[in-house]
Scaffold this motif. Structure first.
Motif, PDB file in Angstrom:
ATOM      1  N   GLY B 100       0.848  -1.081   0.101  1.00 36.21           N
ATOM      2  CA  GLY B 100       0.287   0.075   0.049  1.00 36.21           C
ATOM      3  C   GLY B 100       0.818   1.347  -0.019  1.00 36.21           C
ATOM      4  N   GLY B 101       2.049   1.120  -0.495  1.00 37.59           N
ATOM      5  CA  GLY B 101       3.059   2.354  -0.285  1.00 37.59           C
ATOM      6  C   GLY B 101       3.779   2.394   0.695  1.00 37.59           C
ATOM      7  N   PRO B 102       5.181   2.646   0.711  1.00 43.35           N
ATOM      8  CA  PRO B 102       6.167   2.591   1.545  1.00 43.35           C
ATOM      9  C   PRO B 102       5.627   3.549   2.976  1.00 43.35           C
ATOM     10  CG  PRO B 102       7.006   4.099   0.229  1.00 43.35           C
ATOM     11  CD  PRO B 102       5.665   3.440  -0.330  1.00 43.35           C
ATOM     12  N   LYS B 103       5.721   2.733   4.336  1.00 45.24           N
ATOM     13  CA  LYS B 103       5.270   3.333   5.441  1.00 45.24           C
ATOM     14  C   LYS B 103       6.440   2.838   6.373  1.00 45.24           C
ATOM     15  CE  LYS B 103       1.820   3.462   8.805  1.00 45.24           C
ATOM     16  NZ  LYS B 103       0.289   2.895   9.328  1.00 45.24           N
ATOM     17  N   GLU B 104       6.925   3.796   7.178  1.00 45.97           N
ATOM     18  CA  GLU B 104       7.852   3.264   8.350  1.00 45.97           C
ATOM     19  C   GLU B 104       7.331   4.474   9.350  1.00 45.97           C
ATOM     20  OE1 GLU B 104      10.286   5.394   9.510  1.00 45.97           O
ATOM     21  OE2 GLU B 104      11.315   4.258  10.902  1.00 45.97           O
ATOM     22  N   THR B 105       6.935   3.906  10.480  1.00 46.56           N
ATOM     23  CA  THR B 105       6.269   4.377  11.710  1.00 46.56           C
ATOM     24  C   THR B 105       7.064   4.054  12.980  1.00 46.56           C
ATOM     25  OG1 THR B 105       4.232   4.525  10.699  1.00 46.56           O
ATOM     26  CG2 THR B 105       4.312   4.912  13.181  1.00 46.56           C
ATOM     27  N   GLN B 106       7.482   4.987  13.608  1.00 48.63           N
ATOM     28  CA  GLN B 106       8.319   4.742  14.972  1.00 48.63           C
ATOM     29  C   GLN B 106       7.503   4.771  16.007  1.00 48.63           C
ATOM     30  OE1 GLN B 106      12.044   7.181  15.196  1.00 48.63           O
ATOM     31  NE2 GLN B 106      12.370   6.898  13.041  1.00 48.63           N
ATOM     32  N   TYR B 107       7.443   3.809  17.027  1.00 41.48           N
ATOM     33  CA  TYR B 107       6.884   3.610  18.282  1.00 41.48           C
ATOM     34  C   TYR B 107       7.862   3.985  19.071  1.00 41.48           C
ATOM     35  CZ  TYR B 107       3.524   1.431  15.054  1.00 41.48           C
ATOM     36  OH  TYR B 107       2.465   1.161  14.037  1.00 41.48           O
ATOM     37  N   PHE B 108       7.116   4.870  20.292  1.00 45.51           N
ATOM     38  CA  PHE B 108       7.964   5.314  21.351  1.00 45.51           C
ATOM     39  C   PHE B 108       7.500   4.550  22.639  1.00 45.51           C
ATOM     40  CE2 PHE B 108      10.549   8.877  19.628  1.00 45.51           C
ATOM     41  CZ  PHE B 108       9.979   8.954  18.014  1.00 45.51           C
ATOM     42  N   GLY B 109       8.630   4.526  23.431  1.00 41.46           N
ATOM     43  CA  GLY B 109       8.729   4.157  24.899  1.00 41.46           C
ATOM     44  C   GLY B 109       8.176   5.314  25.658  1.00 41.46           C
ATOM     45  N   PRO B 110       7.887   5.072  26.917  1.00 43.84           N
ATOM     46  CA  PRO B 110       7.435   6.100  27.994  1.00 43.84           C
ATOM     47  C   PRO B 110       8.617   6.963  28.400  1.00 43.84           C
ATOM     48  CG  PRO B 110       7.835   4.050  29.069  1.00 43.84           C
ATOM     49  CD  PRO B 110       7.874   3.638  27.528  1.00 43.84           C
ATOM     50  N   GLY B 111       9.851   7.002  28.114  1.00 42.97           N
ATOM     51  CA  GLY B 111      10.865   7.632  28.443  1.00 42.97           C
ATOM     52  C   GLY B 111      11.496   7.386  29.804  1.00 42.97           C
ATOM     53  N   THR B 112      12.906   7.634  29.682  1.00 43.44           N
ATOM     54  CA  THR B 112      13.653   7.660  31.204  1.00 43.44           C
ATOM     55  C   THR B 112      14.154   9.216  31.325  1.00 43.44           C
ATOM     56  OG1 THR B 112      14.429   5.353  30.899  1.00 43.44           O
ATOM     57  CG2 THR B 112      15.696   7.076  32.110  1.00 43.44           C
ATOM     58  N   ARG B 113      13.658   9.488  32.683  1.00 40.33           N
ATOM     59  CA  ARG B 113      13.908  10.951  33.203  1.00 40.33           C
ATOM     60  C   ARG B 113      15.217  10.850  33.736  1.00 40.33           C
ATOM     61  NH1 ARG B 113       9.444  10.202  31.410  1.00 40.33           N
ATOM     62  NH2 ARG B 113       8.040  11.886  30.820  1.00 40.33           N
ATOM     63  N   LEU B 114      16.359  11.584  33.286  1.00 41.52           N
ATOM     64  CA  LEU B 114      17.606  11.554  33.954  1.00 41.52           C
ATOM     65  C   LEU B 114      18.111  12.768  34.289  1.00 41.52           C
ATOM     66  CD1 LEU B 114      20.142   9.842  34.605  1.00 41.52           C
ATOM     67  CD2 LEU B 114      21.132  10.604  32.378  1.00 41.52           C
ATOM     68  N   LEU B 115      18.543  12.884  35.808  1.00 42.81           N
ATOM     69  CA  LEU B 115      18.974  14.084  36.218  1.00 42.81           C
ATOM     70  C   LEU B 115      20.235  13.737  36.685  1.00 42.81           C
ATOM     71  CD1 LEU B 115      18.792  16.986  37.334  1.00 42.81           C
ATOM     72  CD2 LEU B 115      18.028  15.942  39.503  1.00 42.81           C
ATOM     73  N   VAL B 116      21.296  14.551  36.173  1.00 39.37           N
ATOM     74  CA  VAL B 116      22.860  14.599  36.589  1.00 39.37           C
ATOM     75  C   VAL B 116      23.435  15.736  37.317  1.00 39.37           C
ATOM     76  CG1 VAL B 116      25.150  14.071  35.607  1.00 39.37           C
ATOM     77  CG2 VAL B 116      23.145  13.161  34.439  1.00 39.37           C
ATOM     78  N   LEU B 117      23.656  15.359  38.577  1.00 38.65           N
ATOM     79  CA  LEU B 117      23.895  16.366  39.671  1.00 38.65           C
ATOM     80  C   LEU B 117      25.584  16.979  39.554  1.00 38.65           C
ATOM     81  CD1 LEU B 117      21.944  15.307  42.486  1.00 38.65           C
ATOM     82  CD2 LEU B 117      21.221  17.029  40.996  1.00 38.65           C
TER      83      LEU B 117
END
Lengths: 112, 117
Positions: B100-117
């Motif tokens: 049906g035509g080229p398709k490339e969809t990215q599926y994302f995770g919920p994320g990691t929140r990183l704090l570097v002190l």
């Protein structure tokens, strides 16, 4: 990939159509227009994409002008849950890494 | 079908410490990606893996290493964390669809929140 320009923010009344514009005047022939959205603190979510024809799916409609230099994402009946940042991305499906280049996006606020 | 999962959800590091962010997908996708998102900004690609056994640099690879452990898992390592690496990290996966035509969809995770002190 071509650059896109979007308004930084828009408001929409709940139940009304939300029309989000995007300019991509330098788009080339093999580049697609993709739309993603990011609801607060979550990962981006795919909405729709198109090459030159208008497209519709269960989430939205995508209208691409005949010269392909601009497009509009339409959410036909916006709800409060549609409040998010909407990203218009122009990309070739054959570029290295298939990366998504996110610009500033449009922050859509749906109000009761 | 969990999609893309990431661990941990939150992490606080001191400057110079190391850590590994984990990502797994259960959609049998070939391609996987690591992005970072700084406050008020769009996402920027750090590294990607087009298929099992391959990895390549993205837009902002400095300070990071990756491992494509198998088709499901793609990890991101910070060897010596710096405050400039404070960000939200998103993992994504994708697959090409030709019908049906080229398709490339990215599926994302919920994320990691990183704090570097």
């Amino acid at each position: 990939d071509a650059k896109t320009t979007q308004p930084p923010s828009m408001d929409c009344a709940e139940g009304r159509a939300a029309n989000l514009p995007c300019n991509h005047s330098t788009i080339s022939g093999n580049e697609y227009v993709y739309w993603y959205r990011q609801i607060h603190s979550q990962g981006p979510q795919y909405i729709i994409h198109g090459l030159k024809n208008n497209e519709t799916n269960e989430m939205a409609s995508l209208i691409i002008t005949e010269d392909r230099k601009s497009s509009t994402l339409i959410l036909p009946h916006a709800t409060l849950r549609d409040t998010a940042v909407y990203y218009c991305i122009v990309r070739s499906l054959y570029n290295a890494g298939n990366m998504l280049t996110f610009g500033g996006g449009t922050r859509l606020m749906v109000k009761p | 079908n969990a999609g893309v999962t990431q661990t941990p959800k939150f992490q606080v590091l001191k400057t110079g410490q190391s850590m590994t962010l984990q990502c797994a997908q259960d959609m049998n996708h070939n391609s996987m990606y690591w992005y970072r998102q700084d406050p008020g900004m769009g996402l920027r690609l750090i590294y990607y893996s087009a298929s099992e056994g391959t990895t390549d640099k993205g837009e902002v690879p400095n300070g990071y290493n990756v491992s494509r452990l198998n088709k499901r898992e793609f990890s991101l390592r910070l060897e010596s964390a710096a405050p400039s690496q404070t960000s939200v990290y998103f993992c994504a996966s994708s697959e090409w669809v030709r019908a049906g035509g080229p398709k490339e969809t990215q599926y994302f995770g919920p994320g990691t929140r990183l704090l570097v002190l």
